[in-house]
Design a protein around this motif. Structure first.
Motif, mmCIF file in Angstrom:
data_model
loop_
_atom_site.group_PDB
_atom_site.id
_atom_site.type_symbol
_atom_site.label_atom_id
_atom_site.label_comp_id
_atom_site.label_asym_id
_atom_site.label_seq_id
_atom_site.Cartn_x
_atom_site.Cartn_y
_atom_site.Cartn_z
ATOM 1 N N ALA A 118 0.825 -1.213 0.000
ATOM 2 C CA ALA A 118 0.000 0.000 0.000
ATOM 3 C C ALA A 118 0.856 1.258 0.000
ATOM 4 O O ALA A 118 0.330 2.364 -0.058
ATOM 5 N N ILE A 119 2.170 1.113 0.048
ATOM 6 C CA ILE A 119 3.077 2.259 0.023
ATOM 7 C C ILE A 119 3.020 2.895 -1.361
ATOM 8 O O ILE A 119 3.150 2.213 -2.374
ATOM 9 N N ASP A 120 2.830 4.220 -1.403
ATOM 10 C CA ASP A 120 2.780 4.925 -2.685
ATOM 11 C C ASP A 120 4.158 5.311 -3.190
ATOM 12 O O ASP A 120 4.402 5.300 -4.400
ATOM 13 N N GLU A 121 5.068 5.660 -2.263
ATOM 14 C CA GLU A 121 6.389 6.071 -2.690
ATOM 15 C C GLU A 121 7.361 5.955 -1.527
ATOM 16 O O GLU A 121 7.012 6.230 -0.386
ATOM 17 N N VAL A 122 8.595 5.540 -1.834
ATOM 18 C CA VAL A 122 9.684 5.490 -0.868
ATOM 19 C C VAL A 122 10.733 6.480 -1.349
ATOM 20 O O VAL A 122 11.236 6.363 -2.464
ATOM 21 N N VAL A 123 11.044 7.476 -0.508
ATOM 22 C CA VAL A 123 12.016 8.504 -0.865
ATOM 23 C C VAL A 123 13.237 8.330 0.023
ATOM 24 O O VAL A 123 13.119 8.360 1.253
ATOM 25 N N VAL A 124 14.386 8.127 -0.600
ATOM 26 C CA VAL A 124 15.646 7.952 0.121
ATOM 27 C C VAL A 124 16.714 8.842 -0.511
ATOM 28 O O VAL A 124 16.563 9.289 -1.647
ATOM 29 N N THR A 125 17.787 9.060 0.232
ATOM 30 C CA THR A 125 18.896 9.828 -0.328
ATOM 31 C C THR A 125 19.846 8.887 -1.059
ATOM 32 O O THR A 125 19.735 7.663 -0.962
ATOM 33 N N ASN A 126 20.813 9.465 -1.739
ATOM 34 C CA ASN A 126 21.784 8.667 -2.474
ATOM 35 C C ASN A 126 23.041 8.386 -1.653
ATOM 36 O O ASN A 126 24.124 8.226 -2.210
ATOM 37 N N THR A 127 22.896 8.268 -0.331
ATOM 38 C CA THR A 127 24.037 7.930 0.519
ATOM 39 C C THR A 127 24.436 6.472 0.374
ATOM 40 O O THR A 127 25.555 6.106 0.710
ATOM 41 N N VAL A 128 23.531 5.642 -0.113
ATOM 42 C CA VAL A 128 23.786 4.224 -0.368
ATOM 43 C C VAL A 128 23.310 3.938 -1.792
ATOM 44 O O VAL A 128 22.188 4.299 -2.149
ATOM 45 N N PRO A 129 24.147 3.305 -2.622
ATOM 46 C CA PRO A 129 23.701 2.989 -3.990
ATOM 47 C C PRO A 129 22.487 2.049 -3.977
ATOM 48 O O PRO A 129 22.460 1.073 -3.228
ATOM 49 N N HIS A 130 21.495 2.360 -4.779
ATOM 50 C CA HIS A 130 20.298 1.508 -4.851
ATOM 51 C C HIS A 130 19.679 1.549 -6.255
ATOM 52 O O HIS A 130 18.457 1.464 -6.394
ATOM 53 N N GLU A 131 20.512 1.681 -7.263
ATOM 54 C CA GLU A 131 20.016 1.762 -8.638
ATOM 55 C C GLU A 131 19.318 0.472 -9.067
ATOM 56 O O GLU A 131 18.303 0.518 -9.759
ATOM 57 N N VAL A 132 19.849 -0.675 -8.671
ATOM 58 C CA VAL A 132 19.230 -1.953 -9.035
ATOM 59 C C VAL A 132 17.835 -2.047 -8.424
ATOM 60 O O VAL A 132 16.881 -2.459 -9.096
ATOM 61 N N GLN A 133 17.696 -1.628 -7.172
ATOM 62 C CA GLN A 133 16.396 -1.670 -6.509
ATOM 63 C C GLN A 133 15.401 -0.743 -7.213
ATOM 64 O O GLN A 133 14.227 -1.071 -7.336
ATOM 65 N N LYS A 134 15.872 0.418 -7.673
ATOM 66 C CA LYS A 134 14.987 1.343 -8.384
ATOM 67 C C LYS A 134 14.501 0.744 -9.704
ATOM 68 O O LYS A 134 13.366 1.000 -10.116
ATOM 69 N N LEU A 135 15.343 -0.046 -10.355
ATOM 70 C CA LEU A 135 14.922 -0.707 -11.592
ATOM 71 C C LEU A 135 13.833 -1.734 -11.315
ATOM 72 O O LEU A 135 12.972 -1.986 -12.153
ATOM 73 N N GLN A 136 13.861 -2.342 -10.133
ATOM 74 C CA GLN A 136 12.879 -3.355 -9.748
ATOM 75 C C GLN A 136 11.581 -2.750 -9.216
ATOM 76 O O GLN A 136 10.561 -3.426 -9.195
#
Length: 173
Positions: A118-136
């Motif tokens: 039910a989460i509409d959006e997760v907003v995080v900073t770029n202090t930790v790489p998470h590009e793969v997770q964003k693609l998913q």
């Protein structure tokens, strides 16, 4: 959370408790109580079986009906508690749910669980790489903090005020 609520001129609700464990959490043994055992030096004396402490269910203090809920945390890694919190907020009438965290570790099945939740959006900073997770999971958004970190380093190096950064940051920054 109080500082965000005041700065945004919004109300504040408080959530406490934890997501209830699923069968799969129990199956791997991580949350199992220790087995009963014989006390050293007292053969035959059995200690009572220790039972895990029961976790309180997630509860919400405050009115979230018809509102946008923003959950704030420092780190988001395993997302089960966030997913359960979002479900609890939806059940109480929140119509949008945002998660904001400084560090988005988002390990294991986090992207899939967020996408299905039910989460509409997760907003995080770029202090930790998470590009793969964003693609998913297209619900994951990133805020670039490189400029403010660079400015903080510059100010520290030059002996300038750090409080200026926190008092004078605008939404556009």
């Amino acid at each position: 959370a109080q500082a965000y609520a005041e700065r945004l001129r919004l109300g504040l609700a408080v959530m406490h408790g934890e997501a209830q464990q699923s069968e799969s959490d129990m199956a791997d043994g991580r949350h199992s109580p220790p087995l009963s055992r014989t006390t050293a030096g007292h053969t035959g004396l059995e200690l009572p079986l220790m039972m895990p402490k029961e976790k309180p269910p997630i509860s919400v203090v405050g009115d979230v009906g018809g509102r946008i809920a923003i959950i704030v945390d420092d780190i988001i890694d395993d997302v089960e508690d966030f997913v359960a919190a979002a479900e609890s907020l939806k059940d109480r009438g929140a119509y949008k749910i945002y998660i904001m965290a400084t560090h988005g570790l988002l390990s294991a099945e986090a992207p899939r669980l967020i996408e299905e939740s039910a989460i509409d959006e997760v907003v995080v900073t770029n202090t930790v790489p998470h590009e793969v997770q964003k693609l998913q999971c297209p619900k994951i958004k990133t805020v670039d903090v490189s400029l403010i970190l660079a400015e903080a380093i510059r100010r520290i190096h030059n002996g300038e005020s750090m409080s200026y950064l926190f008092r004078n940051i605008t939404v556009d920054d």
